[in-house]
Write a protein that holds these residues in place. Sequence first.
Motif, PDB file in Angstrom:
ATOM      1  N   CYS A  34       0.814  -1.231   0.000  1.00 54.84           N
ATOM      2  CA  CYS A  34       0.000   0.000   0.000  1.00 54.84           C
ATOM      3  C   CYS A  34       0.845   1.278   0.000  1.00 54.84           C
ATOM      4  O   CYS A  34       0.556   2.207   0.749  1.00 54.84           O
ATOM      5  CB  CYS A  34      -0.932   0.036   1.208  1.00 54.84           C
ATOM      6  SG  CYS A  34      -1.966  -1.397   1.370  1.00 54.84           S
ATOM      7  N   ASN A  35       1.897   1.321  -0.787  1.00 53.22           N
ATOM      8  CA  ASN A  35       2.762   2.507  -0.884  1.00 53.22           C
ATOM      9  C   ASN A  35       3.402   2.930   0.433  1.00 53.22           C
ATOM     10  O   ASN A  35       3.844   4.054   0.570  1.00 53.22           O
ATOM     11  CB  ASN A  35       2.010   3.694  -1.490  1.00 53.22           C
ATOM     12  CG  ASN A  35       1.980   3.599  -2.994  1.00 53.22           C
ATOM     13  OD1 ASN A  35       2.793   2.903  -3.591  1.00 53.22           O
ATOM     14  ND2 ASN A  35       1.041   4.297  -3.609  1.00 53.22           N
ATOM     15  N   ASP A  36       3.447   2.041   1.404  1.00 55.21           N
ATOM     16  CA  ASP A  36       4.097   2.320   2.676  1.00 55.21           C
ATOM     17  C   ASP A  36       5.544   1.824   2.565  1.00 55.21           C
ATOM     18  O   ASP A  36       5.778   0.660   2.295  1.00 55.21           O
ATOM     19  CB  ASP A  36       3.340   1.580   3.784  1.00 55.21           C
ATOM     20  CG  ASP A  36       4.009   1.718   5.143  1.00 55.21           C
ATOM     21  OD1 ASP A  36       5.188   1.310   5.270  1.00 55.21           O
ATOM     22  OD2 ASP A  36       3.350   2.210   6.077  1.00 55.21           O
ATOM     23  N   MET A  37       6.501   2.723   2.757  1.00 53.92           N
ATOM     24  CA  MET A  37       7.910   2.381   2.546  1.00 53.92           C
ATOM     25  C   MET A  37       8.344   1.205   3.419  1.00 53.92           C
ATOM     26  O   MET A  37       9.034   0.306   2.949  1.00 53.92           O
ATOM     27  CB  MET A  37       8.801   3.605   2.800  1.00 53.92           C
ATOM     28  CG  MET A  37      10.188   3.425   2.284  1.00 53.92           C
ATOM     29  SD  MET A  37      10.154   2.909   0.546  1.00 53.92           S
ATOM     30  CE  MET A  37      11.816   3.164   0.088  1.00 53.92           C
ATOM     31  N   GLY A  38       7.941   1.183   4.672  1.00 51.77           N
ATOM     32  CA  GLY A  38       8.305   0.079   5.562  1.00 51.77           C
ATOM     33  C   GLY A  38       7.747  -1.237   5.066  1.00 51.77           C
ATOM     34  O   GLY A  38       8.424  -2.270   5.075  1.00 51.77           O
ATOM     35  N   LYS A  39       6.501  -1.202   4.595  1.00 57.31           N
ATOM     36  CA  LYS A  39       5.871  -2.413   4.089  1.00 57.31           C
ATOM     37  C   LYS A  39       6.468  -2.830   2.747  1.00 57.31           C
ATOM     38  O   LYS A  39       6.491  -4.006   2.415  1.00 57.31           O
ATOM     39  CB  LYS A  39       4.362  -2.223   3.983  1.00 57.31           C
ATOM     40  CG  LYS A  39       3.687  -2.187   5.339  1.00 57.31           C
ATOM     41  CD  LYS A  39       2.188  -2.062   5.210  1.00 57.31           C
ATOM     42  CE  LYS A  39       1.556  -2.065   6.590  1.00 57.31           C
ATOM     43  NZ  LYS A  39       0.153  -1.701   6.537  1.00 57.31           N
ATOM     44  N   MET A  40       6.935  -1.846   1.964  1.00 54.19           N
ATOM     45  CA  MET A  40       7.612  -2.163   0.699  1.00 54.19           C
ATOM     46  C   MET A  40       8.801  -3.075   0.997  1.00 54.19           C
ATOM     47  O   MET A  40       9.010  -4.082   0.340  1.00 54.19           O
ATOM     48  CB  MET A  40       8.133  -0.892   0.004  1.00 54.19           C
ATOM     49  CG  MET A  40       7.067  -0.056  -0.630  1.00 54.19           C
ATOM     50  SD  MET A  40       6.666  -0.703  -2.243  1.00 54.19           S
ATOM     51  CE  MET A  40       5.541   0.525  -2.808  1.00 54.19           C
ATOM     52  N   LEU A  41       9.567  -2.678   2.019  1.00 56.82           N
ATOM     53  CA  LEU A  41      10.744  -3.462   2.393  1.00 56.82           C
ATOM     54  C   LEU A  41      10.328  -4.844   2.894  1.00 56.82           C
ATOM     55  O   LEU A  41      10.988  -5.834   2.614  1.00 56.82           O
ATOM     56  CB  LEU A  41      11.552  -2.736   3.476  1.00 56.82           C
ATOM     57  CG  LEU A  41      12.188  -1.418   3.042  1.00 56.82           C
ATOM     58  CD1 LEU A  41      12.795  -0.697   4.230  1.00 56.82           C
ATOM     59  CD2 LEU A  41      13.240  -1.650   1.973  1.00 56.82           C
ATOM     60  N   GLN A  42       9.217  -4.893   3.607  1.00 56.49           N
ATOM     61  CA  GLN A  42       8.753  -6.143   4.194  1.00 56.49           C
ATOM     62  C   GLN A  42       8.179  -7.099   3.150  1.00 56.49           C
ATOM     63  O   GLN A  42       8.430  -8.299   3.194  1.00 56.49           O
ATOM     64  CB  GLN A  42       7.685  -5.807   5.236  1.00 56.49           C
ATOM     65  CG  GLN A  42       7.205  -6.994   6.034  1.00 56.49           C
ATOM     66  CD  GLN A  42       6.077  -6.591   6.986  1.00 56.49           C
ATOM     67  OE1 GLN A  42       5.814  -5.422   7.210  1.00 56.49           O
ATOM     68  NE2 GLN A  42       5.407  -7.576   7.532  1.00 56.49           N
ATOM     69  N   PHE A  43       7.415  -6.582   2.175  1.00 54.91           N
ATOM     70  CA  PHE A  43       6.722  -7.451   1.228  1.00 54.91           C
ATOM     71  C   PHE A  43       7.397  -7.538  -0.143  1.00 54.91           C
ATOM     72  O   PHE A  43       7.528  -8.610  -0.722  1.00 54.91           O
ATOM     73  CB  PHE A  43       5.276  -6.963   1.006  1.00 54.91           C
ATOM     74  CG  PHE A  43       4.401  -7.088   2.216  1.00 54.91           C
ATOM     75  CD1 PHE A  43       4.037  -8.334   2.708  1.00 54.91           C
ATOM     76  CD2 PHE A  43       3.942  -5.965   2.869  1.00 54.91           C
ATOM     77  CE1 PHE A  43       3.219  -8.448   3.829  1.00 54.91           C
ATOM     78  CE2 PHE A  43       3.122  -6.069   3.993  1.00 54.91           C
ATOM     79  CZ  PHE A  43       2.765  -7.309   4.472  1.00 54.91           C
ATOM     80  N   LEU A  44       7.794  -6.376  -0.662  1.00 56.41           N
ATOM     81  CA  LEU A  44       8.272  -6.312  -2.044  1.00 56.41           C
ATOM     82  C   LEU A  44       9.714  -6.765  -2.195  1.00 56.41           C
ATOM     83  O   LEU A  44      10.051  -7.504  -3.120  1.00 56.41           O
ATOM     84  CB  LEU A  44       8.111  -4.872  -2.535  1.00 56.41           C
ATOM     85  CG  LEU A  44       7.920  -4.647  -4.024  1.00 56.41           C
ATOM     86  CD1 LEU A  44       6.735  -5.447  -4.534  1.00 56.41           C
ATOM     87  CD2 LEU A  44       7.704  -3.181  -4.321  1.00 56.41           C
ATOM     88  N   LEU A  45      10.561  -6.326  -1.271  1.00 60.38           N
ATOM     89  CA  LEU A  45      11.982  -6.635  -1.387  1.00 60.38           C
ATOM     90  C   LEU A  45      12.288  -8.135  -1.394  1.00 60.38           C
ATOM     91  O   LEU A  45      13.064  -8.591  -2.228  1.00 60.38           O
ATOM     92  CB  LEU A  45      12.767  -5.902  -0.290  1.00 60.38           C
ATOM     93  CG  LEU A  45      14.157  -5.447  -0.697  1.00 60.38           C
ATOM     94  CD1 LEU A  45      14.133  -4.610  -1.964  1.00 60.38           C
ATOM     95  CD2 LEU A  45      14.811  -4.680   0.426  1.00 60.38           C
ATOM     96  N   PRO A  46      11.673  -8.922  -0.501  1.00 61.09           N
ATOM     97  CA  PRO A  46      11.963 -10.364  -0.539  1.00 61.09           C
ATOM     98  C   PRO A  46      11.580 -11.014  -1.878  1.00 61.09           C
ATOM     99  O   PRO A  46      12.297 -11.875  -2.372  1.00 61.09           O
ATOM    100  CB  PRO A  46      11.123 -10.937   0.608  1.00 61.09           C
ATOM    101  CG  PRO A  46      10.869  -9.786   1.517  1.00 61.09           C
ATOM    102  CD  PRO A  46      10.827  -8.559   0.640  1.00 61.09           C
ATOM    103  N   VAL A  47      10.459 -10.578  -2.453  1.00 61.41           N
ATOM    104  CA  VAL A  47      10.028 -11.134  -3.742  1.00 61.41           C
ATOM    105  C   VAL A  47      11.025 -10.737  -4.825  1.00 61.41           C
ATOM    106  O   VAL A  47      11.475 -11.563  -5.624  1.00 61.41           O
ATOM    107  CB  VAL A  47       8.597 -10.658  -4.106  1.00 61.41           C
ATOM    108  CG1 VAL A  47       8.202 -11.136  -5.499  1.00 61.41           C
ATOM    109  CG2 VAL A  47       7.592 -11.162  -3.075  1.00 61.41           C
ATOM    110  N   ALA A  48      11.404  -9.452  -4.841  1.00 56.99           N
ATOM    111  CA  ALA A  48      12.363  -8.959  -5.832  1.00 56.99           C
ATOM    112  C   ALA A  48      13.707  -9.678  -5.691  1.00 56.99           C
ATOM    113  O   ALA A  48      14.336 -10.048  -6.685  1.00 56.99           O
ATOM    114  CB  ALA A  48      12.556  -7.444  -5.666  1.00 56.99           C
ATOM    115  N   THR A  49      14.125  -9.910  -4.450  1.00 57.57           N
ATOM    116  CA  THR A  49      15.391 -10.606  -4.192  1.00 57.57           C
ATOM    117  C   THR A  49      15.324 -12.032  -4.713  1.00 57.57           C
ATOM    118  O   THR A  49      16.247 -12.514  -5.368  1.00 57.57           O
ATOM    119  CB  THR A  49      15.697 -10.603  -2.673  1.00 57.57           C
ATOM    120  OG1 THR A  49      15.789  -9.244  -2.230  1.00 57.57           O
ATOM    121  CG2 THR A  49      17.002 -11.299  -2.368  1.00 57.57           C
ATOM    122  N   GLN A  50      14.212 -12.712  -4.459  1.00 53.59           N
ATOM    123  CA  GLN A  50      14.029 -14.094  -4.894  1.00 53.59           C
ATOM    124  C   GLN A  50      14.087 -14.208  -6.420  1.00 53.59           C
ATOM    125  O   GLN A  50      14.741 -15.096  -6.967  1.00 53.59           O
ATOM    126  CB  GLN A  50      12.678 -14.617  -4.373  1.00 53.59           C
ATOM    127  CG  GLN A  50      12.433 -16.081  -4.683  1.00 53.59           C
ATOM    128  CD  GLN A  50      13.394 -16.998  -3.938  1.00 53.59           C
ATOM    129  OE1 GLN A  50      13.435 -16.979  -2.728  1.00 53.59           O
ATOM    130  NE2 GLN A  50      14.176 -17.779  -4.649  1.00 53.59           N
TER     131      GLN A  50
END
Length: 115
Positions: A34-50
Motif C-alpha cells: 500500500c505505498n508504505d515504505m516500511g511495508k515495501m521493504l517487508q513485502f516487495l523486497l523479498p520477492v524482488a530478491t528471490q
Amino acid sequence: LCARVPAAVLAEVIKAFGAPENAQRMEEARDNACNDMGKMLQFLLPVATQIQQDVIKAYGFSNDGEGVLKFARLIKSYESQDPEIASMSGKLKAMFLPPMTLPPHGAGTGGVATS
C-alpha cells in the motif's frame, strides 16, 4: 569480467521480472505494501530478491541475499562506464522501488506548529 557479461545477466533479470508469474508476485506484494515504505521493504523486497536470485545463481552468484548484494555492487561498478548498464539498472530499480516523491519546496518543516 567484460561489461557484456553483467549487461547480459541484467537483461535476463529484467526479463525475469516481466515473466507473468513474477509480475503477479510483484503486483501482490505491491498491493500488500500500500505505498508504505516500511511495508515495501517487508513485502516487495523479498520477492524482488528471490526473482533476482533465481537468475543470477546460474552465473556463479550465491543463492542468497549476499549473492544479490554482490550482483548489485557489480552492476553499480559498471554503471559509470556503460550507459546501457546504467539504463537497465535504472529500469530494474524502478520495478521494485517506489518512485520517490519529494515534498514541495518550502512546505514547512513537518513539525507541529506551536501557537
